[in-house]
Design a protein around this motif. Structure first.
Motif, mmCIF file in Angstrom:
data_model
loop_
_atom_site.group_PDB
_atom_site.id
_atom_site.type_symbol
_atom_site.label_atom_id
_atom_site.label_comp_id
_atom_site.label_asym_id
_atom_site.label_seq_id
_atom_site.Cartn_x
_atom_site.Cartn_y
_atom_site.Cartn_z
ATOM 1 N N ALA A 249 30.459 40.309 45.236
ATOM 2 C CA ALA A 249 31.056 41.537 44.711
ATOM 3 C C ALA A 249 32.537 41.346 44.400
ATOM 4 O O ALA A 249 33.042 41.858 43.386
ATOM 5 N N VAL A 250 33.246 40.607 45.253
ATOM 6 C CA VAL A 250 34.667 40.352 45.014
ATOM 7 C C VAL A 250 34.851 39.513 43.752
ATOM 8 O O VAL A 250 35.733 39.794 42.926
ATOM 9 N N LEU A 251 34.020 38.486 43.592
ATOM 10 C CA LEU A 251 34.097 37.680 42.375
ATOM 11 C C LEU A 251 33.773 38.525 41.141
ATOM 12 O O LEU A 251 34.423 38.382 40.093
ATOM 13 N N ALA A 252 32.783 39.405 41.253
ATOM 14 C CA ALA A 252 32.423 40.258 40.123
ATOM 15 C C ALA A 252 33.541 41.229 39.785
ATOM 16 O O ALA A 252 33.820 41.485 38.598
ATOM 17 N N ALA A 253 34.194 41.780 40.800
ATOM 18 C CA ALA A 253 35.314 42.687 40.556
ATOM 19 C C ALA A 253 36.450 41.970 39.845
ATOM 20 O O ALA A 253 37.055 42.497 38.888
ATOM 21 N N PHE A 254 36.751 40.753 40.300
ATOM 22 C CA PHE A 254 37.799 39.963 39.659
ATOM 23 C C PHE A 254 37.430 39.673 38.206
ATOM 24 O O PHE A 254 38.266 39.802 37.294
ATOM 25 N N ALA A 255 36.179 39.283 37.977
ATOM 26 C CA ALA A 255 35.738 39.003 36.614
ATOM 27 C C ALA A 255 35.892 40.231 35.723
ATOM 28 O O ALA A 255 36.333 40.127 34.561
ATOM 29 N N GLU A 256 35.546 41.394 36.243
ATOM 30 C CA GLU A 256 35.683 42.621 35.462
ATOM 31 C C GLU A 256 37.145 42.916 35.137
ATOM 32 O O GLU A 256 37.484 43.318 34.016
ATOM 33 N N LEU A 257 38.019 42.702 36.098
ATOM 34 C CA LEU A 257 39.443 42.962 35.879
ATOM 35 C C LEU A 257 40.025 42.069 34.797
ATOM 36 O O LEU A 257 40.734 42.534 33.898
ATOM 37 N N VAL A 258 39.730 40.767 34.873
ATOM 38 C CA VAL A 258 40.364 39.860 33.921
ATOM 39 C C VAL A 258 39.757 39.985 32.526
ATOM 40 O O VAL A 258 40.475 39.856 31.525
#
Length: 222
Positions: A37-46
């Motif tokens: 989930a943390v990796l997915a959140a980061f991906a969404e942000l960038v």
């Protein structure tokens, strides 16, 4: 410029264990739900910010770089170990992987939209972290995002003499710092810490894992 001794030690150790490490390390899709989930959140942000490519620093065999790419991120990997980069390029020939140090990224000022440091900063002596964090900030565009994930502890220094696979000697130094100290160092470098996670140790692990989402403020020209 003379290279810091710890960088050469890290390079040599990971060159030694690269093949075993590539087998040992999990594919990101097999990680626990919070890590994914943390990796997915980061991906969404960038991807939403659209400010430039994302550097996966300390990328190892490239599994996380490829995972980010699968989430739509324009990602490339950087690692000190030439052998790790060789394995990453062989496994993911469609992606870019460079040999280099996270403390001296081959990126212009403000070129990157994201920086990921996924279990890759704990080998740096604590006194080296401010320089690495300053380099992340320099390379990021204003509004760009950083995700740093690492095991944390109480100012602990651990030295292992054998690496993954238990084959040839490969010394590794690891430093476990408190979460508030890491957050403070990010803020001192100029980042705005926007989110933080803390996970209990997995079965067989001895230290909790902290994740830090941070952002380079708009108007910051560092």
């Amino acid at each position: 410029m003379t290279e810091a001794p710890h960088l050469n030690a890290i390079r040599q150790s990971y060159d030694t264990v690269a093949a075993d490490y590539a087998t040992f390390v999990k594919d990101p899709g097999a990680l626990d739900p919070l890590s994914r989930a943390v990796l997915a959140a980061f991906a969404e942000l960038v991807t939403a910010a659209g400010l430039g490519p994302t550097a996966d620093v300390g990328c190892g065999p490239g599994k996380v770089t490829a995972y980010l790419s699968g989430l739509g991120v324009d990602a490339f990997g950087v690692d000190l170990s030439p052998r790790m980069v060789e394995l990453a390029r062989a496994a993911h020939p469609d992606l870019r992987f460079d040999v280099g140090a996270m403390s001296a990224l081959a990126a212009d000022d403000g070129e990157l939209g994201g920086v990921l440091a996924f279990y890759s900063t704990h080998h740096l002596p604590p006194e080296s972290l401010p320089g690495a964090f300053a380099e992340f900030l320099r390379a990021l565009a204003p509004g760009g995002h950083l995700l740093l994930v690492t095991r944390v502890g109480e100012e602990e220094h651990q030295r292992r003499t054998y690496g993954y696979g238990g084959g040839d000697p490969a010394p590794f130094d690891s430093y476990r710092l408190p979460t508030d100290r890491i957050a403070g160092l990010l803020e001192q470098a100029g980042f705005a810490v926007t989110g933080q996670t803390l996970q209990a140790p997995e079965e067989g692990a001895k230290r909790p894992v902290a994740g830090f989402l941070a952002r380079k403020p708009e108007g910051c020209r560092a």
